[in-house]
Write a protein that holds these residues in place. Structure first.
Motif, short mmCIF file in Angstrom:
data_model
loop_
_atom_site.label_atom_id
_atom_site.label_comp_id
_atom_site.label_asym_id
_atom_site.label_seq_id
_atom_site.Cartn_x
_atom_site.Cartn_y
_atom_site.Cartn_z
N ALA A 1 7.11 17.08 -4.81
CA ALA A 1 6.41 16.62 -3.60
C ALA A 1 6.07 15.14 -3.69
CB ALA A 1 5.14 17.45 -3.39
N ALA A 2 5.60 14.71 -4.87
CA ALA A 2 5.28 13.29 -5.04
C ALA A 2 6.54 12.43 -4.93
CB ALA A 2 4.61 13.06 -6.39
N THR A 3 7.66 12.94 -5.42
CA THR A 3 8.91 12.20 -5.31
C THR A 3 9.35 12.07 -3.86
OG1 THR A 3 9.55 13.03 -7.50
CG2 THR A 3 11.29 12.09 -6.13
N LEU A 4 9.17 13.15 -3.09
CA LEU A 4 9.46 13.07 -1.65
C LEU A 4 8.58 12.02 -0.99
CD1 LEU A 4 9.83 16.82 -0.61
CD2 LEU A 4 11.65 15.13 -0.83
N LEU A 5 7.30 12.01 -1.35
CA LEU A 5 6.39 11.01 -0.79
C LEU A 5 6.85 9.60 -1.17
CD1 LEU A 5 3.76 10.55 0.78
CD2 LEU A 5 2.56 10.61 -1.40
N LEU A 6 7.28 9.44 -2.41
CA LEU A 6 7.79 8.13 -2.84
C LEU A 6 9.03 7.76 -2.05
CD1 LEU A 6 7.72 5.72 -4.76
CD2 LEU A 6 9.06 7.08 -6.38
N GLY A 7 9.89 8.75 -1.78
CA GLY A 7 11.08 8.48 -0.97
C GLY A 7 10.71 8.00 0.42
N ILE A 8 9.69 8.61 1.02
CA ILE A 8 9.26 8.17 2.35
C ILE A 8 8.70 6.75 2.28
CG2 ILE A 8 7.61 8.63 4.20
CD1 ILE A 8 7.83 11.59 3.51
N ALA A 9 7.91 6.47 1.25
CA ALA A 9 7.35 5.13 1.09
C ALA A 9 8.47 4.10 0.90
CB ALA A 9 6.39 5.10 -0.10
N CYS A 10 9.47 4.45 0.11
CA CYS A 10 10.60 3.54 -0.10
C CYS A 10 11.36 3.30 1.21
CB CYS A 10 11.55 4.12 -1.15
SG CYS A 10 10.88 4.16 -2.81
N LEU B 1 0.82 -1.21 0.00
CA LEU B 1 0.00 0.00 0.00
C LEU B 1 0.86 1.26 0.00
CD1 LEU B 1 -2.80 1.22 0.09
CD2 LEU B 1 -2.72 1.08 2.59
N THR B 2 1.88 1.31 0.86
CA THR B 2 2.72 2.52 0.91
C THR B 2 3.47 2.73 -0.39
OG1 THR B 2 4.49 1.23 1.97
CG2 THR B 2 3.00 2.44 3.41
N LEU B 3 4.07 1.66 -0.92
CA LEU B 3 4.79 1.80 -2.18
C LEU B 3 3.82 2.09 -3.33
CD1 LEU B 3 7.57 -0.94 -2.17
CD2 LEU B 3 7.83 1.52 -1.95
N GLY B 4 2.66 1.45 -3.32
CA GLY B 4 1.68 1.69 -4.38
C GLY B 4 1.22 3.13 -4.42
N LEU B 5 0.97 3.72 -3.25
CA LEU B 5 0.57 5.13 -3.20
C LEU B 5 1.68 6.02 -3.75
CD1 LEU B 5 -1.18 5.36 0.29
CD2 LEU B 5 -2.24 5.76 -1.93
N GLY B 6 2.92 5.77 -3.31
CA GLY B 6 4.04 6.58 -3.78
C GLY B 6 4.26 6.44 -5.27
N ILE B 7 4.24 5.20 -5.75
CA ILE B 7 4.46 4.97 -7.18
C ILE B 7 3.31 5.55 -8.00
CG2 ILE B 7 4.56 3.16 -8.95
CD1 ILE B 7 6.10 1.44 -6.94
N GLY B 8 2.07 5.34 -7.56
CA GLY B 8 0.92 5.84 -8.32
C GLY B 8 0.94 7.35 -8.46
N ALA B 9 1.18 8.06 -7.34
CA ALA B 9 1.21 9.53 -7.39
C ALA B 9 2.35 10.04 -8.26
CB ALA B 9 1.33 10.10 -5.97
N THR B 10 3.53 9.45 -8.10
CA THR B 10 4.70 9.92 -8.84
C THR B 10 4.56 9.64 -10.33
OG1 THR B 10 6.06 9.46 -6.90
CG2 THR B 10 7.21 9.81 -8.98
N VAL B 11 4.11 8.44 -10.67
CA VAL B 11 3.99 8.08 -12.08
C VAL B 11 2.93 8.92 -12.77
CG1 VAL B 11 3.21 6.23 -13.60
CG2 VAL B 11 4.94 5.75 -11.88
#
Length: 876
Positions: free
Chosen positions: A351-360, A102-112
């Motif tokens: 911002a989405a990339t930062l969120l992806l970084g947190i998810a990663c 879920l965390t990675l999916g949210l980060g990947i979905g927003a960033t992509v």
């Protein structure tokens, strides 16, 4: 090459086709039978020949395995087994799996999703040949026809120079319906426009060199969408006539699919009739675009632009406020088209990339904790003969399964929310329709997921490879976690918190900024006001237009619930333009080139009441202000204060040439200051003049204040306009509340996204701190039990756990604040009333993260303080 391809196909067949294994077994059996037959021919009995042949040939099973190893099938089978094992592990720990996916999916979905928008708008090739050679001149929509003609033969490095402006007229592709005509937005341009853009029609031809001068037959080049939707994709459309306004216009070309200029909502292009005898020839309303010769360097373009500015200065005289020679420059065509959306999109992508970084970071922390927690299992497998690389491959397989699941979820999120995302992004003028999500986006999601899987499993794999089979199980010690593992966990928490600080700070700044904007006194009352943009044909006589507007005002004013109805040429906060220098009575220091600049707004008597603009002195426009009467004007409060400080402006005169000739206007009223162009910055001076005293009229905006809800009134007003004259297009209908929201659209959208990202980042960061501290407590359970049994107080244990858990949080907050100060300039243009390094916002962001860290550390710390020595030692 043929051999390599054949070998690859064979290996693929061996991997996926079980018949290949049967064929291998049959081939090995054939060789064994041939050896036995040879021995029988030498006189050996059949049974002895079979036994000797088997001894000489060796194990059939071993040879088959060797062949499979050579084909790569064994490795693939082992990897498939690892995948199956990983799936069983994931199923056994569904909560752990769900959190990571879920965390990675949210980060990947927003960033992509955001990256697909950015790539389509800012990276995709423009629909022009060699777009890097196209430049747009300074002073957008302010060039005059006489200036273009002067520069056309002095273009220097520009091979082609064109002038254009946007326009629109009522258009009826079929018989007008009950709602009348609709607006056709188009560009009027010189015949050189398509040469400057490097574009050619897919059907027909562009304009010829005679069609942008007086007397030319009316022609039009239409967009692919207009040809397909309005004209049915007629292949014989060239030469067909359509009715634009009241004039038949001949279609001479159809542009290719995907072509647009300057925005995708423009549906056609018409020649610009440059007539030196026309008053518009010396009016500024054009934009200049030029194409340089191939190989011209940017510095040479800038040098030539300064030469052009000097030439303009030698030919024309400019007021100080409108001096085209003072700061000449050009913009690359991509910057001109997307300059307004570039910064917001890049900010949201960051911002989405930062969120992806947190998810990663969260995923890496959980994977590391999960791997470290399986030391017993790894030790048993190592004792049974599994090497370190075999164990590492299992970790990689599990990470891969998690990453693929996250990628699938990310693609689903990006696909499901893409259109909703585009709808709330700062995309206007039809650019939202040009972006799409495709296979490249899906592929990037899976590539990103695989990269995350490799990065997230790097630390566990390193630990497994470095550890021997006898040492894998010794991680549980009095220190709880090995020093290397603690360092990795600490670095992960620090990065999570630092990223979260940036997002929380950005959201805090935008929330406060929007609150400041909403507190601005706009000087008018937007509630209960509906607006209707009316576009008449350029061929409609002025007197006919006057009669139409008079009938509309009378009809609408009589509708139930309508309190006031007025007309203006430009709506506050939405429409710009119509401004220029004016002369001021009694101020000789402001004559000539020093004349002040003022907005010029034509209004009808009830406009001020309809808009809710209050008067400070004098009167407004009334029914006696008509053609032939005393020319009058009502000015803004700032205009009066600056021109006649300490004195009344009533009875003073201004000199303006907007009516076609220079006339003296007597000031009869002064309004309270109102925001007409923007919510921020200093407002230009404003002159309100009677619409009835204007020589020419070209459309207008109907403003209606009503006690009836605007949504219920809008269709009634539209039908009334269509009944009065179906040839007039109602181009735009909206409430003033919508207009004000539109002025706040960019900060509101950014605030929405950053607030959502910040909330998710805060939750993920809290989960990360909780997970690491909880895991450390679980690993040290025996240690805490012994210490409590030896007399250590639960409070001391709790304090130690909280302090160790908060150390990386504090470090992350500090790093996040430093990073925020370093990149504060990125947010500056989106803020109002506070700086990007606002201390209160910094303290608020840091406080929120520290509070979240304390809460996340307290729960496992309290659990550690309540550890029962007997139960812990018995379980261990």
């Amino acid at each position: 090459m043929r051999h390599i391809l054949s070998d690859a196909l064979f290996r693929l067949r061996a991997l996926f086709d079980r018949r290949a294994q049967r064929e291998l077994d049959e081939e090995l059996r054939f060789h064994l039978d041939m050896d036995a037959a040879a021995l029988r021919s030498q006189g050996l009995p059949a049974a002895e020949a079979e036994r000797v042949a088997r001894r000489q040939f060796g194990s059939v099973h071993r040879e088959a395995e060797r062949a499979r190893d050579a084909w790569g099938v064994s490795l693939a089978d082992e990897f498939a087994g690892d995948i199956r094992h990983a799936l069983r592990q994931m199923r056994r720990r569904a909560g752990y799996t769900a959190i990571i996916v879920l965390t990675l999916g949210l980060g990947i979905g927003a960033t992509v999703a955001l990256f697909s928008v950015v790539s389509d708008l800012l990276l995709r090739p423009l629909p022009y040949a060699h777009a890097d050679q196209i430049h747009v001149f300074w002073s957008d929509y302010d060039w005059r026809g006489e200036e273009y003609d002067f520069l056309r033969d002095r273009a220097g490095v520009f091979q082609h120079l064109a002038a254009f402006s946007t326009n629109g007229e009522p258009y009826r592709p079929n018989a007008a319906g009950a709602d009348g005509a609709r607006l056709l937005p188009f560009v009027v341009a010189t015949s050189t426009l398509f040469d400057a853009l490097g574009a050619r029609p897919v059907l027909g031809r562009p304009f010829d060199s005679t069609e942008d001068r007086p007397g030319a037959a009316p022609v039009i080049v239409i967009s692919y969408g207009m040809w397909r939707d309005d004209l049915g994709g007629d292949p014989h459309v060239i030469g067909r006539r359509i009715i634009l306004g009241d004039e038949p216009v001949t279609v001479v070309g159809v542009m290719p699919k995907g072509f647009y200029f300057p925005t995708p909502d423009i549906r056609a292009w018409r020649p610009l009739a440059l007539d030196p005898k026309s008053p518009s020839y010396s009016s500024g309303y054009l934009t200049l675009v030029g194409r340089t010769a191939p190989g011209v360097r940017p510095e040479l373009v800038q040098t030539d632009i300064h030469r052009i500015a000097r030439a303009l200065g030698s030919r024309f005289t400019y007021p100080v406020a409108w001096d085209k020679t003072s700061n000449p420059y050009t913009l690359p065509i991509r910057t001109y088209l997307f300059g307004d959306v570039r910064d917001p999109l890049l900010l949201l992508l960051a911002a989405a990339t930062l969120l992806l970084g947190i998810a990663c970071a969260n995923a890496a922390s959980l994977i590391l904790a999960r791997t470290s927690d399986r030391t017993g299992e790894m030790a048993v497998r190592s004792a049974l003969g599994a090497g370190q690389w075999r164990l590492a491959r299992q970790v990689l397989a599990e990470s891969l399964v998690l990453a693929v699941g996250a990628a699938v979820l990310g693609v689903a999120i990006a696909t499901a929310g893409f259109r909703a995302l585009v709808a709330v992004l700062p995309l206007g003028n039809g650019f939202g329709d040009t972006v799409a999500i495709g296979w490249a986006t899906f592929a990037s999601a899976f590539v990103l997921a695989l990269a995350i899987a490799l990065a997230g499993s790097a630390a566990p794999v390193r630990n497994l490879v470095r550890a021997g089979g006898g040492t894998v199980n010794r991680e549980r010690s009095e220190e709880g976690l090995r020093r290397g593992t603690r360092r990795v966990h600490g670095a992960i928490i620090v990065s999570q918190v630092a990223f979260a600080v940036l997002l929380v700070l950005g959201a805090t700044l935008l929330i406060r900024s929007v609150d400041n904007l909403r507190a601005v006194n706009m000087g008018f009352d937007a509630h209960g006001v509906s607006t209707y943009t009316l576009v008449t044909s350029d061929n409609m006589p002025t007197e006919v237009q006057r009669q139409f507007f008079d009938r509309v005002l009378a009809r609408v004013s009589a509708l139930p619930g309508v309190r006031a109805a007025g007309l203006t040429n430009r709506l506050p906060l939405r429409d710009g333009g119509y401004q220029g220098p004016v002369g001021v009575e009694g101020r000789p220091d402001l004559d000539g080139t020093n004349r002040p600049n003022s907005l010029y707004r034509t209004v009808t008597p009830a406009y001020f009441v309809a808009m809710g603009i209050r008067l400070r002195d004098g009167r407004g426009i009334d029914s006696s202000d008509v053609m032939g009467g005393l020319p009058v004007t009502v000015i803004s409060e700032s205009f009066a204060r600056r021109m006649w400080p300490g004195h009344s402006a009533l009875g003073k005169h201004l000199y303006s040439g907007w009516s076609g000739k220079m006339v003296s206007l007597e000031i009869v009223g002064v309004t309270r200051e109102a925001r007409l162009t923007t919510l921020t910055g200093e407002e230009p001076f404003v002159m309100f003049v009677p619409l009835a005293q204007q020589v020419s009229i070209s459309g207008g905006v109907l403003v209606v204040r009503s006690s009836t809800p605007p949504a219920a009134l809008m269709p009634v007003v539209r039908r009334a306009i269509a009944e009065i004259d179906p040839r007039v297009a109602v181009a735009r209908i909206e409430t003033m509340d919508d207009v004000v929201a539109g002025a706040l659209a960019e900060p509101l959208r950014l605030r929405f996204f950053l607030t959502v990202f910040a909330a998710i980042a805060l939750v993920l960061g809290t989960i990360g701190v909780y997970g690491v501290v909880s895991y450390a407590v679980a690993r040290r359970r025996a240690e805490f039990a012994i210490r409590l049994a030896l007399g250590a107080s639960p409070r001391r244990v709790l304090r130690e756990v909280v302090e160790r858990g908060l150390a990386p949080v504090i470090a992350g907050v500090a790093i996040g604040i430093v990073a925020a100060l370093a990149v504060s300039g990125l947010l500056r243009r989106f803020l109002y009333g506070l700086g990007a390094a606002d201390p209160a916002s910094l303290v608020a962001a840091a406080g929120v993260l520290l509070a979240a860290g304390v809460v996340a550390a307290l729960v496992p710390a309290a659990r550690a303080g309540r550890t029962s020595p007997a139960e812990a030692l018995r379980a261990d």
